[in-house]
Scaffold this motif. Structure first.
Motif, mmCIF file in Angstrom:
data_model
loop_
_atom_site.group_PDB
_atom_site.id
_atom_site.type_symbol
_atom_site.label_atom_id
_atom_site.label_comp_id
_atom_site.label_asym_id
_atom_site.label_seq_id
_atom_site.Cartn_x
_atom_site.Cartn_y
_atom_site.Cartn_z
ATOM 1 N N ASP A 1 0.836 -1.201 0.000
ATOM 2 C CA ASP A 1 0.000 0.000 0.000
ATOM 3 C C ASP A 1 0.873 1.254 0.000
ATOM 4 N N GLN A 2 0.466 2.224 -0.806
ATOM 5 C CA GLN A 2 1.202 3.466 -0.978
ATOM 6 C C GLN A 2 0.486 4.593 -0.241
ATOM 7 N N THR A 3 1.149 5.245 0.691
ATOM 8 C CA THR A 3 0.580 6.408 1.374
ATOM 9 C C THR A 3 1.087 7.656 0.672
ATOM 10 N N LEU A 4 0.146 8.410 0.111
ATOM 11 C CA LEU A 4 0.486 9.599 -0.665
ATOM 12 C C LEU A 4 0.089 10.850 0.095
ATOM 13 N N ASN A 5 0.963 11.818 0.132
ATOM 14 C CA ASN A 5 0.692 13.117 0.742
ATOM 15 C C ASN A 5 0.681 14.147 -0.368
ATOM 16 N N CYS A 6 -0.509 14.609 -0.717
ATOM 17 C CA CYS A 6 -0.650 15.588 -1.795
ATOM 18 C C CYS A 6 -0.075 16.930 -1.342
ATOM 19 N N PRO A 7 0.205 17.820 -2.304
ATOM 20 C CA PRO A 7 0.769 19.129 -1.945
ATOM 21 C C PRO A 7 -0.132 19.887 -0.970
ATOM 22 N N ASN A 8 0.504 20.736 -0.188
ATOM 23 C CA ASN A 8 -0.221 21.536 0.800
ATOM 24 C C ASN A 8 -1.175 22.512 0.120
ATOM 25 N N ILE A 9 -2.267 22.787 0.819
ATOM 26 C CA ILE A 9 -3.253 23.774 0.379
ATOM 27 C C ILE A 9 -3.306 24.848 1.464
ATOM 28 N N LEU A 10 -2.956 26.082 1.122
ATOM 29 C CA LEU A 10 -3.146 27.194 2.046
ATOM 30 C C LEU A 10 -4.525 27.759 1.743
ATOM 31 N N VAL A 11 -5.460 27.547 2.655
ATOM 32 C CA VAL A 11 -6.840 27.959 2.433
ATOM 33 C C VAL A 11 -6.913 29.486 2.519
ATOM 34 N N PRO A 12 -7.470 30.129 1.483
ATOM 35 C CA PRO A 12 -7.556 31.595 1.483
ATOM 36 C C PRO A 12 -8.525 32.110 2.554
ATOM 37 N N PRO A 13 -8.513 33.419 2.802
ATOM 38 C CA PRO A 13 -9.371 34.008 3.848
ATOM 39 C C PRO A 13 -10.866 33.729 3.681
ATOM 40 N N THR A 14 -11.313 33.389 2.480
ATOM 41 C CA THR A 14 -12.732 33.063 2.291
ATOM 42 C C THR A 14 -13.117 31.769 2.986
ATOM 43 N N GLY A 15 -12.124 30.898 3.223
ATOM 44 C CA GLY A 15 -12.398 29.606 3.846
ATOM 45 C C GLY A 15 -12.717 28.515 2.850
ATOM 46 N N ASP A 16 -12.657 28.850 1.542
ATOM 47 C CA ASP A 16 -12.957 27.881 0.484
ATOM 48 C C ASP A 16 -11.692 27.596 -0.318
ATOM 49 N N ALA A 17 -11.476 26.336 -0.684
ATOM 50 C CA ALA A 17 -10.278 25.985 -1.447
ATOM 51 C C ALA A 17 -10.569 24.845 -2.416
ATOM 52 N N ILE A 18 -9.913 24.904 -3.557
ATOM 53 C CA ILE A 18 -9.940 23.820 -4.542
ATOM 54 C C ILE A 18 -8.494 23.560 -4.934
ATOM 55 N N GLN A 19 -8.106 22.305 -4.925
ATOM 56 C CA GLN A 19 -6.772 21.939 -5.383
ATOM 57 C C GLN A 19 -6.874 20.860 -6.442
ATOM 58 N N LYS A 20 -6.094 21.000 -7.506
ATOM 59 C CA LYS A 20 -6.009 19.975 -8.533
ATOM 60 C C LYS A 20 -4.556 19.540 -8.645
ATOM 61 N N ALA A 21 -4.353 18.225 -8.609
ATOM 62 C CA ALA A 21 -3.009 17.665 -8.649
ATOM 63 C C ALA A 21 -3.051 16.333 -9.387
ATOM 64 N N THR A 22 -1.902 15.733 -9.569
ATOM 65 C CA THR A 22 -1.819 14.375 -10.120
ATOM 66 C C THR A 22 -1.385 13.434 -8.995
ATOM 67 N N LEU A 23 -1.543 12.146 -9.219
ATOM 68 C CA LEU A 23 -1.050 11.181 -8.237
ATOM 69 C C LEU A 23 0.471 11.276 -8.125
ATOM 70 N N LEU A 24 1.140 11.638 -9.214
ATOM 71 C CA LEU A 24 2.584 11.853 -9.161
ATOM 72 C C LEU A 24 2.908 13.029 -8.237
ATOM 73 N N ASP A 25 2.136 14.123 -8.342
ATOM 74 C CA ASP A 25 2.323 15.273 -7.444
ATOM 75 C C ASP A 25 2.179 14.848 -5.987
ATOM 76 N N CYS A 26 1.314 13.884 -5.748
ATOM 77 C CA CYS A 26 1.034 13.413 -4.388
ATOM 78 C C CYS A 26 2.072 12.405 -3.898
ATOM 79 N N GLY A 27 2.997 11.995 -4.769
ATOM 80 C CA GLY A 27 4.088 11.122 -4.350
ATOM 81 C C GLY A 27 4.052 9.704 -4.863
#
Length: 193
Positions: A130-156
């Protein structure tokens, strides 16, 4: 039969008996087409390990967040797609209308995915650990809403496991607060309003 021959027979039997036998093991069907994993997220809560009450005939505990984060949000979703692209892993978090409003504002969070990867074509057919992947960090903006798009490669995920000839089982997924390392959001069925 000499003692030496008996020793060889005993060693040979030990090798045969000591090996795991997977008589019925077969690889996954290469024709399976599960193209998207899409899950809603709910607030992570501590497990009830020692019940203190009984509600409706079922052991229960008071809800708590000692090992989970407890931040409120109104919408959470993780989508994982089969094909490699910038939006292969999408994480959506909304807390702008939560109580208190913008509860995620300025939090640093990331998505953690545990994958079980199996090669479906070629040789040898294998399932990797089993592979444990840690996707890139998301700094949530002051609105409190966030969307992140990445690849599984980006996640490790290792490139050899990321190609389109493998089945990727989603063993678990969660959104974690970087400061506390506690789970904020996990897959679930949100309550009806």
């Amino acid at each position: 039969m000499s003692m030496r021959s008996l020793a060889f027979v005993a060693v040979a039997l030990g090798v045969l008996v000591g090996q795991p036998v997977r008589v019925d093991a077969v690889g996954p069907d290469p024709n399976l087409r599960a193209l998207v994993y899409n899950t809603n997220l709910v607030q992570a809560m501590d497990q009830c390990t020692f019940s203190i009450t009984n509600v409706g005939g079922v052991a229960a505990c008071t809800p708590s967040n000692s090992s989970t984060d407890g931040t409120h949000f109104t919408v959470g979703r993780v989508i994982i797609r089969a094909m490699t692209s910038r939006g292969q892993v999408a994480t959506l978090l909304r807390s702008s209308k939560a109580t208190p409003p913008a509860a995620f504002a300025n939090k640093l969070v990331h998505t953690v995915i545990v994958l079980r990867v199996t090669r479906t074509t070629g040789t040898p057919l294998v399932t990797w650990v089993d592979q444990t992947l840690n996707c890139p960090n998301i700094l949530v903006p002051p609105t409190g809403d966030a969307i992140q798009k990445a690849t599984l490669l980006d996640c490790g995920l290792a490139a050899a496991l990321a190609d389109n000839t493998t089945n990727k089982e989603i063993v678990s997924v969660q959104v974690v607060d970087n400061a506390s390392s506690k789970a904020i959001a996990v897959p679930g069925v949100p309550r009806l309003r």
